[in-house]
Design a protein around this motif. Sequence first.
Motif, mmCIF file in Angstrom:
data_model
loop_
_atom_site.group_PDB
_atom_site.id
_atom_site.type_symbol
_atom_site.label_atom_id
_atom_site.label_comp_id
_atom_site.label_asym_id
_atom_site.label_seq_id
_atom_site.Cartn_x
_atom_site.Cartn_y
_atom_site.Cartn_z
ATOM 1 N N SER A 222 0.908 -1.247 -0.124
ATOM 2 C CA SER A 222 0.020 0.043 0.069
ATOM 3 C C SER A 222 0.864 1.252 -0.070
ATOM 4 C CB SER A 222 -0.919 0.038 1.328
ATOM 5 O OG SER A 222 -1.606 1.160 1.268
ATOM 6 N N GLU A 223 1.804 1.267 0.798
ATOM 7 C CA GLU A 223 2.797 2.463 0.759
ATOM 8 C C GLU A 223 3.482 2.715 -0.425
ATOM 9 O OE1 GLU A 223 7.146 2.509 2.588
ATOM 10 O OE2 GLU A 223 5.844 2.824 4.203
ATOM 11 N N ALA A 224 3.890 1.407 -1.097
ATOM 12 C CA ALA A 224 4.448 1.526 -2.449
ATOM 13 C C ALA A 224 3.626 2.097 -3.412
ATOM 14 C CB ALA A 224 5.237 0.152 -2.772
ATOM 15 N N ARG A 225 2.343 1.514 -3.416
ATOM 16 C CA ARG A 225 1.554 2.109 -4.508
ATOM 17 C C ARG A 225 1.345 3.664 -4.451
ATOM 18 N NH1 ARG A 225 -1.090 -3.189 -3.939
ATOM 19 N NH2 ARG A 225 -1.025 -4.260 -5.888
ATOM 20 N N GLY A 226 1.232 4.052 -3.245
ATOM 21 C CA GLY A 226 1.034 5.639 -2.772
ATOM 22 C C GLY A 226 2.210 6.461 -3.432
ATOM 23 N N ASN A 227 3.352 5.571 -2.907
ATOM 24 C CA ASN A 227 4.597 6.352 -3.659
ATOM 25 C C ASN A 227 4.948 6.506 -4.921
ATOM 26 O OD1 ASN A 227 5.600 6.781 -0.889
ATOM 27 N ND2 ASN A 227 6.915 5.181 -0.857
ATOM 28 N N ILE A 228 4.435 5.421 -5.849
ATOM 29 C CA ILE A 228 4.489 5.379 -7.351
ATOM 30 C C ILE A 228 3.354 6.164 -7.622
ATOM 31 C CG2 ILE A 228 4.040 3.847 -9.178
ATOM 32 C CD1 ILE A 228 6.530 3.115 -7.805
ATOM 33 N N ALA A 229 2.234 6.266 -7.143
ATOM 34 C CA ALA A 229 1.209 7.522 -7.462
ATOM 35 C C ALA A 229 1.761 8.684 -7.544
ATOM 36 C CB ALA A 229 -0.025 6.981 -6.640
ATOM 37 N N ALA A 230 2.341 9.172 -6.239
ATOM 38 C CA ALA A 230 2.828 10.448 -6.210
ATOM 39 C C ALA A 230 3.882 10.801 -7.359
ATOM 40 C CB ALA A 230 3.390 10.644 -4.766
ATOM 41 N N ILE A 231 4.636 9.814 -7.458
ATOM 42 C CA ILE A 231 5.729 9.993 -8.644
ATOM 43 C C ILE A 231 5.193 10.355 -10.022
ATOM 44 C CG2 ILE A 231 7.544 9.311 -9.926
ATOM 45 C CD1 ILE A 231 8.405 7.675 -7.310
ATOM 46 N N ALA A 232 4.174 9.363 -10.441
ATOM 47 C CA ALA A 232 3.554 9.504 -11.669
ATOM 48 C C ALA A 232 2.634 10.880 -11.720
ATOM 49 C CB ALA A 232 2.478 8.230 -11.828
ATOM 50 N N ASP A 233 1.873 11.142 -10.592
ATOM 51 C CA ASP A 233 1.090 12.402 -10.745
ATOM 52 C C ASP A 233 1.637 13.683 -10.450
ATOM 53 O OD1 ASP A 233 -0.980 10.480 -11.434
ATOM 54 O OD2 ASP A 233 -1.766 10.205 -9.350
ATOM 55 N N ASN A 234 2.886 13.539 -10.058
ATOM 56 C CA ASN A 234 3.744 14.920 -9.749
ATOM 57 C C ASN A 234 3.335 15.957 -10.903
ATOM 58 O OD1 ASN A 234 5.382 16.929 -8.905
ATOM 59 N ND2 ASN A 234 6.999 15.536 -8.346
ATOM 60 N N PRO A 235 2.914 17.012 -10.498
ATOM 61 C CA PRO A 235 2.580 18.141 -11.352
ATOM 62 C C PRO A 235 3.819 18.929 -11.764
ATOM 63 C CG PRO A 235 2.074 18.986 -9.148
ATOM 64 C CD PRO A 235 2.428 17.507 -8.995
ATOM 65 N N ASP A 236 4.974 18.749 -11.155
ATOM 66 C CA ASP A 236 6.288 19.299 -11.602
ATOM 67 C C ASP A 236 6.912 18.672 -12.901
ATOM 68 O OD1 ASP A 236 6.045 21.187 -9.707
ATOM 69 O OD2 ASP A 236 7.134 19.880 -8.217
ATOM 70 N N ALA A 237 7.564 19.163 -13.520
ATOM 71 C CA ALA A 237 7.927 18.575 -14.739
ATOM 72 C C ALA A 237 9.089 17.509 -14.198
ATOM 73 C CB ALA A 237 9.014 19.780 -15.576
ATOM 74 N N PRO A 238 9.381 16.493 -15.124
ATOM 75 C CA PRO A 238 10.289 15.424 -14.706
ATOM 76 C C PRO A 238 11.572 15.731 -14.476
ATOM 77 C CG PRO A 238 8.775 14.671 -16.357
ATOM 78 C CD PRO A 238 8.900 16.226 -16.401
ATOM 79 N N THR A 239 12.201 15.374 -13.326
ATOM 80 C CA THR A 239 13.613 15.689 -13.085
ATOM 81 C C THR A 239 14.075 14.199 -12.709
ATOM 82 O OG1 THR A 239 13.450 16.178 -10.719
ATOM 83 C CG2 THR A 239 13.454 18.040 -12.403
ATOM 84 N N PHE A 240 15.469 13.904 -12.763
ATOM 85 C CA PHE A 240 16.256 12.761 -12.441
ATOM 86 C C PHE A 240 15.591 12.421 -10.824
ATOM 87 C CE2 PHE A 240 19.467 9.979 -10.308
ATOM 88 C CZ PHE A 240 19.391 9.230 -11.410
ATOM 89 N N ASP A 241 15.804 13.589 -9.971
ATOM 90 C CA ASP A 241 15.655 13.498 -8.687
ATOM 91 C C ASP A 241 14.112 13.097 -8.334
ATOM 92 O OD1 ASP A 241 18.179 13.706 -7.676
ATOM 93 O OD2 ASP A 241 17.730 15.841 -7.567
ATOM 94 N N ASN A 242 12.979 13.728 -8.861
ATOM 95 C CA ASN A 242 11.728 13.430 -8.363
ATOM 96 C C ASN A 242 11.192 12.437 -9.435
ATOM 97 O OD1 ASN A 242 10.791 14.323 -11.268
ATOM 98 N ND2 ASN A 242 10.222 16.406 -10.469
ATOM 99 N N THR A 243 11.762 11.887 -10.258
ATOM 100 C CA THR A 243 11.276 10.369 -11.065
ATOM 101 C C THR A 243 12.222 9.258 -10.698
ATOM 102 O OG1 THR A 243 10.369 11.951 -12.526
ATOM 103 C CG2 THR A 243 10.593 9.793 -13.264
ATOM 104 N N ILE A 244 13.448 9.317 -10.987
ATOM 105 C CA ILE A 244 14.440 8.148 -11.096
ATOM 106 C C ILE A 244 14.936 7.962 -9.672
ATOM 107 C CG2 ILE A 244 16.086 7.187 -11.817
ATOM 108 C CD1 ILE A 244 14.102 7.382 -14.007
ATOM 109 N N ALA A 245 15.219 9.002 -8.821
ATOM 110 C CA ALA A 245 15.740 8.733 -7.650
ATOM 111 C C ALA A 245 14.760 8.387 -6.720
ATOM 112 C CB ALA A 245 16.590 10.002 -7.155
ATOM 113 N N ALA A 246 13.368 9.191 -6.905
ATOM 114 C CA ALA A 246 12.262 8.807 -6.134
ATOM 115 C C ALA A 246 11.837 7.435 -6.279
ATOM 116 C CB ALA A 246 11.087 9.956 -6.757
ATOM 117 N N LEU A 247 11.979 6.710 -7.407
ATOM 118 C CA LEU A 247 11.553 5.303 -7.753
ATOM 119 C C LEU A 247 12.483 4.560 -7.028
ATOM 120 C CD1 LEU A 247 10.790 5.188 -11.589
ATOM 121 C CD2 LEU A 247 9.031 4.696 -9.760
ATOM 122 N N GLU A 248 13.690 4.735 -6.898
ATOM 123 C CA GLU A 248 14.556 3.958 -5.973
ATOM 124 C C GLU A 248 14.431 3.947 -4.695
ATOM 125 O OE1 GLU A 248 17.834 2.632 -6.762
ATOM 126 O OE2 GLU A 248 17.650 2.839 -8.916
#
Length: 673
Positions: free
Chosen positions: A35-61
């Motif tokens: 449940s926590e992981a799904r929430g984290n993934i949704a937050a990354i996918a739905d982030n209104p900010d433009a993709p950056t390495f930190d807010n997408t790839i590092a966040a996925l890590e």
Amino acid sequence: MTNPLLTPWDTPHALPPFDAIKDADFAPAVEAALSEARGNIAAIADNPDAPTFDNTIAALELAEATLGRVLGVFYGVAGADSNPAREALQRDFSPLLSAFGSEVTANAALFARIEDLWTRRDDLDLSEEQARVLMLSRRGFVRQGAQLTGAAADRLRDVKSRLAVLGTQFTQNLLADERDWFMPLAEEDLVGLPDFVIDAARAAGEAGDHGGPVVTLSRSLIVPFLQFSPRRDLRQRAYAAWTARGMNGGATDNRALAAETLALRGERAKLLGYDSFADYKLETEMAGTPGAVRDLLMQVWAPAKASAEADAEKLTALLHADSIAGPLEPWDWRYYSEKRRQAEHDLDEAALKPYLQLDRMIESSFACATRLFGLQFEPFDGPVYHPDVRLWNVTRDGKHIAVFVGDYFARASKRSGAWCMAMRSQQKLAGDVQPIVVNVCNFAKPAAGKPALLSYDDARTLFHEFGHALHQMLSDVTYESISGTSVARDFVELPSQLYEHWLEVPAVLSEFAVHAETGAPMPQDMLDRMLNAATYDMGFQTVEYIASALVDLEFHAGPPPADPMQRQAEILGDLGLPHAIGMRHATPHFAHVFAGDGYSSGYYSYMWSEVMDADAFAAFEEAGDPFDPALAQRLEQTVLSSGGSVDAAALYQQFRGRMPGVEALLKGRGLAA
């Protein structure tokens, strides 16, 4: 009550609190972590900010950190100390985790962010490590079907889910067959067996409450029995049971599971646009193509087969000298090979084993790591999942590097074989996280009060798995996805097979190969004979390995066979496998290939890595010092600390300056012309 899997661990070096964890804790912990992981993934996918390495790839890590922590504990325990509750949980978790993985890679918004970064990668000012992680992340999504839509995406999800279930069932069937079979030995059946085999049989009988000595399907017991028992009828019975694992009919038969697995893998490859599963699987390996794998294996097959056939003639003569008519059979090979070894090399394993004590071999593996890499190993007390498990604090220059966990003895609850796993992997993204690395073996447990004795092959296994452990412990990367052994499958065996060479250094054996009772070092002439016999029976060992590797390759390189056993027979027939040699792993118990995708189309990788390990150790030989400090430092900096942060071929070339040929392997196996 608070779930101990989901709270901070106030234990030495943040070890899992095994003394507080109950089997009932795992399912709710996995549910909460998912449940926590799904929430984290949704937050990354739905982030209104433009993709950056930190807010997408590092966040996925970091998105699945809790899930990884829980599963690291669960699968570590489930493989090494299973029980009915844990087996049921494995069956429950497999489809859940597969579905979650499919959700992630099918998340169109998430993949769009990754694709956006990929198209702009040259403008992102990424470090080399970040660029590598971005490439691997995107490639992983694509290879898991992120670009598929509609019915194809739905079908791939179902295929992956079913494959996860099949892999779990295959493993559990094999464990059940290995756990349930035993052969009682009467006192007269013990005649001719050396003391260490008798002791192991008695200990196995006591552990299983069988009321007397038994032979089990533990490799560390059944192989010595096949080597030393003069009772051909008992050898045949034991060998038949050993090779029948997974094909005894009934609920634990793996043949139908293997056929379905191969069919689904073939379908998965087609959905993703590949000609075969082998083409799909090998695309990311050093070998690259099925043709390259086949070429390597066949270069070694011809000299290995010729060597094995020449040996078979000599063993057949020994069989006939015992007034036994007929051909040499597979259950005869080890027995007569041991006789021949004693005659030709004056090397008796029963006399050799007292010099190969488990504790001293552990010390030996540590001592080599100290001389090469400056590591220190200090035993300590902490929570463990089984009373046999031992703990060491690994330090360098006073700094904590890792926790090393040793679980060495066979038991009914442990799956067969030997392996290395990380319950926690090294990374720096979430702080300076140090690994918890586990070596699991299946050595025969001695009777109470007696030392555990190893065969030379056992000692090599110990060094092999510790080589994997060093790869994990010396990892020095930022991102967990490329940490430690997260490398190409045909590169991952390089550190483990390379480390085996230090067992054979005469100075190492002189110091640590001491008699269990007298403490005297191994006599020099015995040590010399042992090392001179290192390539003895190598034709047999190479043939049984390549037979398995080629069956694995051909299963996956062509149309999936409707009857894998028939196809296996055809492949072996085309190879001309000698009558008295079986595959090292026949299809129904080929866990490397069917317990999961890890070594599917990849069993060849041990030999691919051996080409490199033979050449790599030659660098130390050329330097005139197996502990050459400059070479050891370069080995750590290139191969052992880099994980998957650099392409495997580039790492090897950084260490050695070039890629090797097959010649060093053939020489090392005693198969060179």
